[in-house]
Motif scaffolding. Structure first.
Motif, PDB file in Angstrom:
ATOM      1  N   HIS A 159       0.818  -1.158   0.100  1.00  0.00           N
ATOM      2  CA  HIS A 159      -0.094   0.065   0.216  1.00  0.00           C
ATOM      3  C   HIS A 159       0.921   1.065   0.102  1.00  0.00           C
ATOM      4  CE1 HIS A 159      -3.353  -2.513   0.914  1.00  0.00           C
ATOM      5  NE2 HIS A 159      -4.199  -1.418   0.754  1.00  0.00           N
ATOM      6  N   ARG A 160       2.190   1.195   0.716  1.00  0.00           N
ATOM      7  CA  ARG A 160       2.936   2.265   0.766  1.00  0.00           C
ATOM      8  C   ARG A 160       3.517   2.698  -0.618  1.00  0.00           C
ATOM      9  NH1 ARG A 160       5.147   0.364   5.671  1.00  0.00           N
ATOM     10  NH2 ARG A 160       6.929   0.312   4.620  1.00  0.00           N
ATOM     11  N   VAL A 161       4.062   1.613  -1.224  1.00  0.00           N
ATOM     12  CA  VAL A 161       4.827   1.808  -2.595  1.00  0.00           C
ATOM     13  C   VAL A 161       3.783   2.237  -3.581  1.00  0.00           C
ATOM     14  CG1 VAL A 161       6.617   0.308  -1.651  1.00  0.00           C
ATOM     15  CG2 VAL A 161       4.737  -0.723  -3.164  1.00  0.00           C
ATOM     16  N   THR A 162       2.372   1.785  -3.444  1.00  0.00           N
ATOM     17  CA  THR A 162       1.596   2.286  -4.736  1.00  0.00           C
ATOM     18  C   THR A 162       0.696   3.319  -3.956  1.00  0.00           C
ATOM     19  OG1 THR A 162       0.176   0.453  -3.741  1.00  0.00           O
ATOM     20  CG2 THR A 162       1.452  -0.123  -5.371  1.00  0.00           C
ATOM     21  N   ALA A 163       1.135   4.200  -2.996  1.00  0.00           N
ATOM     22  CA  ALA A 163       0.162   5.526  -2.484  1.00  0.00           C
ATOM     23  C   ALA A 163       0.614   6.522  -3.713  1.00  0.00           C
ATOM     24  CB  ALA A 163       0.390   5.761  -1.094  1.00  0.00           C
ATOM     25  N   PRO A 164      -0.100   7.768  -3.457  1.00  0.00           N
ATOM     26  CA  PRO A 164       0.395   8.742  -4.336  1.00  0.00           C
ATOM     27  C   PRO A 164       1.566   8.963  -4.011  1.00  0.00           C
ATOM     28  CG  PRO A 164      -1.737   9.293  -3.016  1.00  0.00           C
ATOM     29  CD  PRO A 164      -1.284   7.847  -2.591  1.00  0.00           C
ATOM     30  N   GLY A 165       2.609   9.153  -5.203  1.00  0.00           N
ATOM     31  CA  GLY A 165       3.947   9.379  -5.118  1.00  0.00           C
ATOM     32  C   GLY A 165       4.733   8.166  -4.538  1.00  0.00           C
ATOM     33  N   GLY A 166       4.409   7.144  -4.661  1.00  0.00           N
ATOM     34  CA  GLY A 166       4.804   5.843  -4.288  1.00  0.00           C
ATOM     35  C   GLY A 166       6.015   5.601  -5.177  1.00  0.00           C
ATOM     36  N   PRO A 167       6.966   4.827  -4.836  1.00  0.00           N
ATOM     37  CA  PRO A 167       8.005   4.368  -5.913  1.00  0.00           C
ATOM     38  C   PRO A 167       7.698   3.665  -6.924  1.00  0.00           C
ATOM     39  CG  PRO A 167       8.391   3.316  -3.559  1.00  0.00           C
ATOM     40  CD  PRO A 167       7.376   4.104  -3.582  1.00  0.00           C
ATOM     41  N   ALA A 168       6.478   3.015  -6.793  1.00  0.00           N
ATOM     42  CA  ALA A 168       6.155   2.114  -7.952  1.00  0.00           C
ATOM     43  C   ALA A 168       5.148   2.714  -8.887  1.00  0.00           C
ATOM     44  CB  ALA A 168       5.449   0.779  -7.504  1.00  0.00           C
ATOM     45  N   MET A 214      -7.549  -2.836 -10.634  1.00  0.00           N
ATOM     46  CA  MET A 214      -6.235  -3.711 -11.023  1.00  0.00           C
ATOM     47  C   MET A 214      -6.474  -5.083 -10.751  1.00  0.00           C
ATOM     48  SD  MET A 214      -4.162  -2.033 -12.967  1.00  0.00           S
ATOM     49  CE  MET A 214      -2.697  -3.030 -13.019  1.00  0.00           C
ATOM     50  N   ARG A 215      -6.934  -4.977  -9.605  1.00  0.00           N
ATOM     51  CA  ARG A 215      -7.317  -6.572  -9.159  1.00  0.00           C
ATOM     52  C   ARG A 215      -8.191  -7.326 -10.082  1.00  0.00           C
ATOM     53  NH1 ARG A 215      -9.434  -5.287  -4.813  1.00  0.00           N
ATOM     54  NH2 ARG A 215      -7.794  -5.403  -3.347  1.00  0.00           N
ATOM     55  N   GLN A 216      -9.159  -6.739 -10.591  1.00  0.00           N
ATOM     56  CA  GLN A 216     -10.105  -7.341 -11.705  1.00  0.00           C
ATOM     57  C   GLN A 216      -9.465  -7.614 -12.812  1.00  0.00           C
ATOM     58  OE1 GLN A 216     -13.404  -8.224 -10.861  1.00  0.00           O
ATOM     59  NE2 GLN A 216     -13.023  -9.778 -13.064  1.00  0.00           N
ATOM     60  N   ARG A 220       1.794   3.605 -14.030  1.00  0.00           N
ATOM     61  CA  ARG A 220       1.094   4.395 -15.087  1.00  0.00           C
ATOM     62  C   ARG A 220       1.709   4.207 -16.537  1.00  0.00           C
ATOM     63  NH1 ARG A 220      -0.767   9.526 -13.778  1.00  0.00           N
ATOM     64  NH2 ARG A 220       0.696   9.763 -12.139  1.00  0.00           N
ATOM     65  N   ALA A 221       3.003   3.880 -16.546  1.00  0.00           N
ATOM     66  CA  ALA A 221       3.584   3.769 -17.732  1.00  0.00           C
ATOM     67  C   ALA A 221       3.308   2.524 -18.494  1.00  0.00           C
ATOM     68  CB  ALA A 221       5.143   3.750 -17.756  1.00  0.00           C
ATOM     69  N   ALA A 222       3.066   1.202 -17.543  1.00  0.00           N
ATOM     70  CA  ALA A 222       2.763   0.004 -18.196  1.00  0.00           C
ATOM     71  C   ALA A 222       1.288  -0.048 -18.420  1.00  0.00           C
ATOM     72  CB  ALA A 222       3.210  -0.872 -17.259  1.00  0.00           C
ATOM     73  N   PHE A 223       0.403   0.463 -17.525  1.00  0.00           N
ATOM     74  CA  PHE A 223      -1.193   0.323 -17.534  1.00  0.00           C
ATOM     75  C   PHE A 223      -1.673   1.412 -17.937  1.00  0.00           C
ATOM     76  CE2 PHE A 223       0.938  -3.095 -14.683  1.00  0.00           C
ATOM     77  CZ  PHE A 223       0.449  -4.079 -15.361  1.00  0.00           C
ATOM     78  N   GLY A 224      -1.301   2.673 -18.038  1.00  0.00           N
ATOM     79  CA  GLY A 224      -2.095   3.723 -18.291  1.00  0.00           C
ATOM     80  C   GLY A 224      -2.616   4.610 -17.012  1.00  0.00           C
ATOM     81  N   ALA A 225      -3.405   5.675 -17.451  1.00  0.00           N
ATOM     82  CA  ALA A 225      -3.740   6.390 -16.239  1.00  0.00           C
ATOM     83  C   ALA A 225      -5.081   5.913 -15.421  1.00  0.00           C
ATOM     84  CB  ALA A 225      -4.214   7.891 -16.733  1.00  0.00           C
ATOM     85  N   ALA A 251      -7.943   9.043  -8.961  1.00  0.00           N
ATOM     86  CA  ALA A 251      -7.575  10.590  -9.092  1.00  0.00           C
ATOM     87  C   ALA A 251      -6.635  10.991  -8.031  1.00  0.00           C
ATOM     88  CB  ALA A 251      -9.165  11.361  -8.780  1.00  0.00           C
ATOM     89  N   ASP A 252      -6.617  10.642  -6.960  1.00  0.00           N
ATOM     90  CA  ASP A 252      -5.327  11.116  -6.005  1.00  0.00           C
ATOM     91  C   ASP A 252      -3.989  10.561  -6.490  1.00  0.00           C
ATOM     92  OD1 ASP A 252      -5.493   8.422  -5.279  1.00  0.00           O
ATOM     93  OD2 ASP A 252      -5.612   8.841  -3.179  1.00  0.00           O
ATOM     94  N   GLY A 253      -3.960   9.712  -7.443  1.00  0.00           N
ATOM     95  CA  GLY A 253      -2.548   9.169  -7.973  1.00  0.00           C
ATOM     96  C   GLY A 253      -2.074   7.924  -7.038  1.00  0.00           C
ATOM     97  N   SER A 254      -3.065   7.508  -6.481  1.00  0.00           N
ATOM     98  CA  SER A 254      -2.564   5.901  -5.838  1.00  0.00           C
ATOM     99  C   SER A 254      -3.234   4.784  -6.788  1.00  0.00           C
ATOM    100  CB  SER A 254      -3.548   5.786  -4.415  1.00  0.00           C
ATOM    101  OG  SER A 254      -4.715   6.071  -4.607  1.00  0.00           O
ATOM    102  N   LEU A 255      -2.813   3.797  -6.679  1.00  0.00           N
ATOM    103  CA  LEU A 255      -3.270   2.729  -7.674  1.00  0.00           C
ATOM    104  C   LEU A 255      -4.594   2.399  -7.209  1.00  0.00           C
ATOM    105  CD1 LEU A 255      -2.287   0.001  -9.098  1.00  0.00           C
ATOM    106  CD2 LEU A 255      -2.071  -1.291  -7.013  1.00  0.00           C
ATOM    107  N   ASN A 256      -5.426   2.102  -8.310  1.00  0.00           N
ATOM    108  CA  ASN A 256      -6.813   1.717  -8.140  1.00  0.00           C
ATOM    109  C   ASN A 256      -6.680   0.019  -7.946  1.00  0.00           C
ATOM    110  OD1 ASN A 256      -9.408   0.969  -8.863  1.00  0.00           O
ATOM    111  ND2 ASN A 256      -9.703   2.712 -10.262  1.00  0.00           N
TER     112      ASN A 256
END
Length: 204
Positions: free
Chosen positions: A40-49, A73-75, A54-59, A64-69
């Motif tokens: 959760h930390r590495v996929t939070a807004p601004g996280g290192p992953a 993505m699970r689906q 974004r580059a691999a899977f698109g916006a 909206a806050d920049g965290s992983l959806n």
């Protein structure tokens, strides 16, 4: 005095009760490093992953806050196994590096607990540990707990179960087993006993 901490791997299937066990171990003085929390930390807004995702899977892969959806993505990854492989190739190395850095900071006077749901399934995790603890319960109990907690449909739960080791495979790798199919008080008693035992074991 130990010159390094005991490293305990804690695992179990989805809904088995890993968090209950790890929280109690933490309250008893263990240093808990949880892969899900790190994820959760590495996929939070601004996280290192995030930028690699974004580059691999698109916006659309981000909220909206920049965290992983995570729901989207699970689906996506369970519908398409190749997508899961792509996501894991991005996220898992970052999670591992973050956990190793945390592990290196653990003092030798205590023991560390690495909570990794795929400890058995993914290479490189079990090898880090001195002992493996499996939290165990019947598969039917896992399914009921996940339904109550997450509200997922059966198909999604079954997809997660299929991606994890079987109950038999996990138990075959266990040095210690916490049975979580009854009252919470019974689980906490087992955890207390495990804690007392682990304090006496010297790391390899």
């Amino acid at each position: 005095m130990r010159n390094k901490p005991m490293i305990v791997g804690l695992t179990g299937g989805i809904g088995s009760g890993k968090t209950l066990v790890s929280n109690h171990l933490a309250s008893l003085g263990a240093v808990v490093i949880d892969a899900d929390e790190v994820a959760h930390r590495v996929t939070a807004p601004g996280g290192p992953a995030i930028e690699s995702i974004r580059a691999a899977f698109g916006a659309d892969s981000l909220n909206a806050d920049g965290s992983l959806n995570r729901d989207a993505m699970r689906q996506r990854v369970f519908d398409t196994p190749s997508e899961r492989t792509r996501l894991e190739a991005i996220v898992h190395p970052v999670i591992r590096q973050t956990m190793l850095e945390a592990l290196n900071a653990v003092p030798p006077t205590t023991y560390a607990v690495l909570v990794v749901p795929l400890l058995i399934e993914k290479g490189g995790w079990a090898e880090l540990t001195d002992r493996i603890v499996v939290v165990d319960c019947p598969v039917e109990t896992q399914i009921a707990r996940v339904k109550a907690r997450n509200g997922w449909p059966d198909s999604q739960i079954q997809a997660v179960l299929a991606a994890q080791a079987s109950r038999t495979q996990r138990l075959a790798k266990a040095d210690h087993v916490i049975v979580n199919d009854g009252e919470i008080s019974q689980v906490l008693t087992q955890v207390q006993q495990l804690h007392e035992l682990l304090k006496k074991i010297k790391p390899n």
